[in-house]
Design a protein around this motif. Structure first.
Motif, PDB file in Angstrom:
ATOM      1  N   GLY A  30       0.815  -1.197   0.000  1.00 40.76           N
ATOM      2  CA  GLY A  30       0.000   0.000   0.000  1.00 40.76           C
ATOM      3  C   GLY A  30       0.853   1.254   0.000  1.00 40.76           C
ATOM      4  O   GLY A  30       2.076   1.206   0.075  1.00 40.76           O
ATOM      5  N   PRO A  31       0.195   2.399  -0.067  1.00 35.91           N
ATOM      6  CA  PRO A  31       0.939   3.651  -0.144  1.00 35.91           C
ATOM      7  C   PRO A  31       1.526   4.052   1.211  1.00 35.91           C
ATOM      8  O   PRO A  31       0.946   3.763   2.256  1.00 35.91           O
ATOM      9  CB  PRO A  31      -0.123   4.657  -0.595  1.00 35.91           C
ATOM     10  CG  PRO A  31      -1.420   4.064  -0.182  1.00 35.91           C
ATOM     11  CD  PRO A  31      -1.232   2.575  -0.209  1.00 35.91           C
ATOM     12  N   PRO A  32       2.655   4.754   1.188  1.00 35.05           N
ATOM     13  CA  PRO A  32       3.247   5.238   2.438  1.00 35.05           C
ATOM     14  C   PRO A  32       2.426   6.401   2.983  1.00 35.05           C
ATOM     15  O   PRO A  32       1.572   6.967   2.284  1.00 35.05           O
ATOM     16  CB  PRO A  32       4.630   5.713   1.997  1.00 35.05           C
ATOM     17  CG  PRO A  32       4.433   6.116   0.570  1.00 35.05           C
ATOM     18  CD  PRO A  32       3.418   5.146   0.019  1.00 35.05           C
ATOM     19  N   ALA A  33       2.692   6.776   4.217  1.00 35.84           N
ATOM     20  CA  ALA A  33       2.050   7.946   4.820  1.00 35.84           C
ATOM     21  C   ALA A  33       3.138   8.922   5.245  1.00 35.84           C
ATOM     22  O   ALA A  33       4.163   8.520   5.804  1.00 35.84           O
ATOM     23  CB  ALA A  33       1.219   7.535   6.029  1.00 35.84           C
ATOM     24  N   TYR A  34       2.913  10.183   4.958  1.00 37.78           N
ATOM     25  CA  TYR A  34       3.837  11.232   5.344  1.00 37.78           C
ATOM     26  C   TYR A  34       3.207  12.048   6.459  1.00 37.78           C
ATOM     27  O   TYR A  34       2.050  12.448   6.353  1.00 37.78           O
ATOM     28  CB  TYR A  34       4.172  12.121   4.139  1.00 37.78           C
ATOM     29  CG  TYR A  34       4.876  11.339   3.065  1.00 37.78           C
ATOM     30  CD1 TYR A  34       6.257  11.191   3.095  1.00 37.78           C
ATOM     31  CD2 TYR A  34       4.161  10.712   2.056  1.00 37.78           C
ATOM     32  CE1 TYR A  34       6.914  10.441   2.130  1.00 37.78           C
ATOM     33  CE2 TYR A  34       4.812   9.951   1.088  1.00 37.78           C
ATOM     34  CZ  TYR A  34       6.186   9.828   1.133  1.00 37.78           C
ATOM     35  OH  TYR A  34       6.824   9.071   0.187  1.00 37.78           O
ATOM     36  N   VAL A  35       3.962  12.267   7.517  1.00 36.36           N
ATOM     37  CA  VAL A  35       3.483  13.059   8.646  1.00 36.36           C
ATOM     38  C   VAL A  35       4.249  14.376   8.639  1.00 36.36           C
ATOM     39  O   VAL A  35       5.481  14.380   8.575  1.00 36.36           O
ATOM     40  CB  VAL A  35       3.679  12.315   9.984  1.00 36.36           C
ATOM     41  CG1 VAL A  35       3.328  13.209  11.160  1.00 36.36           C
ATOM     42  CG2 VAL A  35       2.850  11.042  10.003  1.00 36.36           C
ATOM     43  N   ILE A  36       3.503  15.464   8.673  1.00 32.26           N
ATOM     44  CA  ILE A  36       4.088  16.794   8.684  1.00 32.26           C
ATOM     45  C   ILE A  36       3.746  17.426  10.030  1.00 32.26           C
ATOM     46  O   ILE A  36       2.582  17.463  10.430  1.00 32.26           O
ATOM     47  CB  ILE A  36       3.557  17.674   7.533  1.00 32.26           C
ATOM     48  CG1 ILE A  36       3.933  17.058   6.170  1.00 32.26           C
ATOM     49  CG2 ILE A  36       4.117  19.090   7.623  1.00 32.26           C
ATOM     50  CD1 ILE A  36       2.902  16.184   5.590  1.00 32.26           C
ATOM     51  N   SER A  37       4.758  17.905  10.718  1.00 35.67           N
ATOM     52  CA  SER A  37       4.567  18.566  12.008  1.00 35.67           C
ATOM     53  C   SER A  37       5.034  20.002  11.881  1.00 35.67           C
ATOM     54  O   SER A  37       6.155  20.265  11.460  1.00 35.67           O
ATOM     55  CB  SER A  37       5.387  17.870  13.100  1.00 35.67           C
ATOM     56  OG  SER A  37       5.054  16.508  13.192  1.00 35.67           O
ATOM     57  N   GLU A  38       4.146  20.926  12.217  1.00 37.07           N
ATOM     58  CA  GLU A  38       4.488  22.348  12.290  1.00 37.07           C
ATOM     59  C   GLU A  38       4.518  22.697  13.765  1.00 37.07           C
ATOM     60  O   GLU A  38       3.528  22.512  14.469  1.00 37.07           O
ATOM     61  CB  GLU A  38       3.427  23.201  11.618  1.00 37.07           C
ATOM     62  CG  GLU A  38       3.451  23.188  10.131  1.00 37.07           C
ATOM     63  CD  GLU A  38       2.465  24.200   9.601  1.00 37.07           C
ATOM     64  OE1 GLU A  38       2.913  25.285   9.169  1.00 37.07           O
ATOM     65  OE2 GLU A  38       1.263  23.911   9.635  1.00 37.07           O
ATOM     66  N   ILE A  39       5.634  23.189  14.245  1.00 37.15           N
ATOM     67  CA  ILE A  39       5.798  23.429  15.672  1.00 37.15           C
ATOM     68  C   ILE A  39       6.267  24.859  15.890  1.00 37.15           C
ATOM     69  O   ILE A  39       7.300  25.270  15.354  1.00 37.15           O
ATOM     70  CB  ILE A  39       6.819  22.444  16.277  1.00 37.15           C
ATOM     71  CG1 ILE A  39       6.415  21.011  15.925  1.00 37.15           C
ATOM     72  CG2 ILE A  39       6.929  22.643  17.785  1.00 37.15           C
ATOM     73  CD1 ILE A  39       7.567  20.076  15.735  1.00 37.15           C
ATOM     74  N   THR A  40       5.502  25.590  16.664  1.00 32.78           N
ATOM     75  CA  THR A  40       5.918  26.914  17.094  1.00 32.78           C
ATOM     76  C   THR A  40       6.449  26.744  18.504  1.00 32.78           C
ATOM     77  O   THR A  40       5.690  26.543  19.453  1.00 32.78           O
ATOM     78  CB  THR A  40       4.735  27.903  17.066  1.00 32.78           C
ATOM     79  OG1 THR A  40       4.224  27.948  15.729  1.00 32.78           O
ATOM     80  CG2 THR A  40       5.176  29.291  17.494  1.00 32.78           C
ATOM     81  N   VAL A  41       7.745  26.753  18.627  1.00 30.42           N
ATOM     82  CA  VAL A  41       8.408  26.516  19.905  1.00 30.42           C
ATOM     83  C   VAL A  41       8.374  27.799  20.725  1.00 30.42           C
ATOM     84  O   VAL A  41       8.767  28.862  20.237  1.00 30.42           O
ATOM     85  CB  VAL A  41       9.859  26.034  19.684  1.00 30.42           C
ATOM     86  CG1 VAL A  41      10.576  25.829  21.011  1.00 30.42           C
ATOM     87  CG2 VAL A  41       9.867  24.753  18.862  1.00 30.42           C
ATOM     88  N   THR A  42       7.914  27.693  21.981  1.00 25.03           N
ATOM     89  CA  THR A  42       7.853  28.861  22.864  1.00 25.03           C
ATOM     90  C   THR A  42       8.977  28.869  23.888  1.00 25.03           C
ATOM     91  O   THR A  42       9.300  29.916  24.430  1.00 25.03           O
ATOM     92  CB  THR A  42       6.492  28.923  23.575  1.00 25.03           C
ATOM     93  OG1 THR A  42       6.274  27.697  24.275  1.00 25.03           O
ATOM     94  CG2 THR A  42       5.365  29.140  22.564  1.00 25.03           C
ATOM     95  N   ASP A  43       9.556  27.711  24.186  1.00 24.64           N
ATOM     96  CA  ASP A  43      10.695  27.609  25.112  1.00 24.64           C
ATOM     97  C   ASP A  43      11.643  26.560  24.540  1.00 24.64           C
ATOM     98  O   ASP A  43      11.517  25.365  24.828  1.00 24.64           O
ATOM     99  CB  ASP A  43      10.206  27.223  26.506  1.00 24.64           C
ATOM    100  CG  ASP A  43      11.323  27.177  27.547  1.00 24.64           C
ATOM    101  OD1 ASP A  43      12.517  27.068  27.164  1.00 24.64           O
ATOM    102  OD2 ASP A  43      11.002  27.228  28.748  1.00 24.64           O
ATOM    103  N   ALA A  44      12.594  27.007  23.728  1.00 25.31           N
ATOM    104  CA  ALA A  44      13.462  26.090  22.982  1.00 25.31           C
ATOM    105  C   ALA A  44      14.293  25.188  23.885  1.00 25.31           C
ATOM    106  O   ALA A  44      14.429  23.992  23.606  1.00 25.31           O
ATOM    107  CB  ALA A  44      14.371  26.871  22.045  1.00 25.31           C
ATOM    108  N   ASP A  45      14.848  25.722  24.965  1.00 26.03           N
ATOM    109  CA  ASP A  45      15.689  24.898  25.844  1.00 26.03           C
ATOM    110  C   ASP A  45      14.883  23.760  26.461  1.00 26.03           C
ATOM    111  O   ASP A  45      15.292  22.600  26.414  1.00 26.03           O
ATOM    112  CB  ASP A  45      16.323  25.754  26.943  1.00 26.03           C
ATOM    113  CG  ASP A  45      17.399  26.692  26.406  1.00 26.03           C
ATOM    114  OD1 ASP A  45      17.953  26.384  25.325  1.00 26.03           O
ATOM    115  OD2 ASP A  45      17.672  27.705  27.059  1.00 26.03           O
ATOM    116  N   ALA A  46      13.748  24.075  27.049  1.00 28.05           N
ATOM    117  CA  ALA A  46      12.917  23.047  27.681  1.00 28.05           C
ATOM    118  C   ALA A  46      12.363  22.081  26.638  1.00 28.05           C
ATOM    119  O   ALA A  46      12.305  20.867  26.872  1.00 28.05           O
ATOM    120  CB  ALA A  46      11.786  23.696  28.474  1.00 28.05           C
TER     121      ALA A  46
END
Length: 128
Positions: A30-46
């Motif tokens: 069957g066909p593969p699945a692509y997952v796209i994540s858009e992340i707006t990081v508010t505290d990069a270190d943590a």
């Protein structure tokens, strides 16, 4: 001479059977699945310290293959993308859905939600 003909016939038959088996397995995948994540990081270190290791561990066990992760991103049309983009591929849509609803990932996500806003979606790819 007859033994050589039988051997050649056996090799040809085995090769043909193998080729048919491989073709059938590819058709079932069957066909593969692509997952796209858009992340707006508010505290990069943590985010990097607390969420990323847990999420990576949870998703690595699911068969995820990461294709892009936080690299340079440019807008080609429309709104600019979030500060971090991740693109992954899974064997199929069901495996992608299972990975992102697993208890381990959901536990990681509860932490990640404290340090950023995540928008994650999957799209079924074209059969290869």
């Amino acid at each position: 001479m007859i033994a050589q003909v039988k051997l050649a016939f056996g090799i040809a038959a085995g090769f043909g059977l193998g080729a048919l088996t491989v073709q059938a397995l590819h058709a079932q995948a069957g066909p593969p699945a692509y997952v796209i994540s858009e992340i707006t990081v508010t505290d990069a270190d943590a985010y990097n310290r607390e969420y990323v290791p847990l999420a990576n561990r949870a998703l690595a066990e699911s068969g995820q293959r990461r294709l892009a992760s936080g690299g340079r991103t440019v807008a080609l049309a429309g709104e600019p993308p979030a500060s971090r983009i991740v693109v992954s591929v899974f064997e199929n849509l069901e495996k992608a859905r299972a990975a992102y609803s697993s208890p381990d990932y959901l536990a990681a996500r509860a932490i990640g939600d404290r340090y950023g806003r995540l928008r994650i979606f999957a799209v079924e790819g074209l059969a290869q």
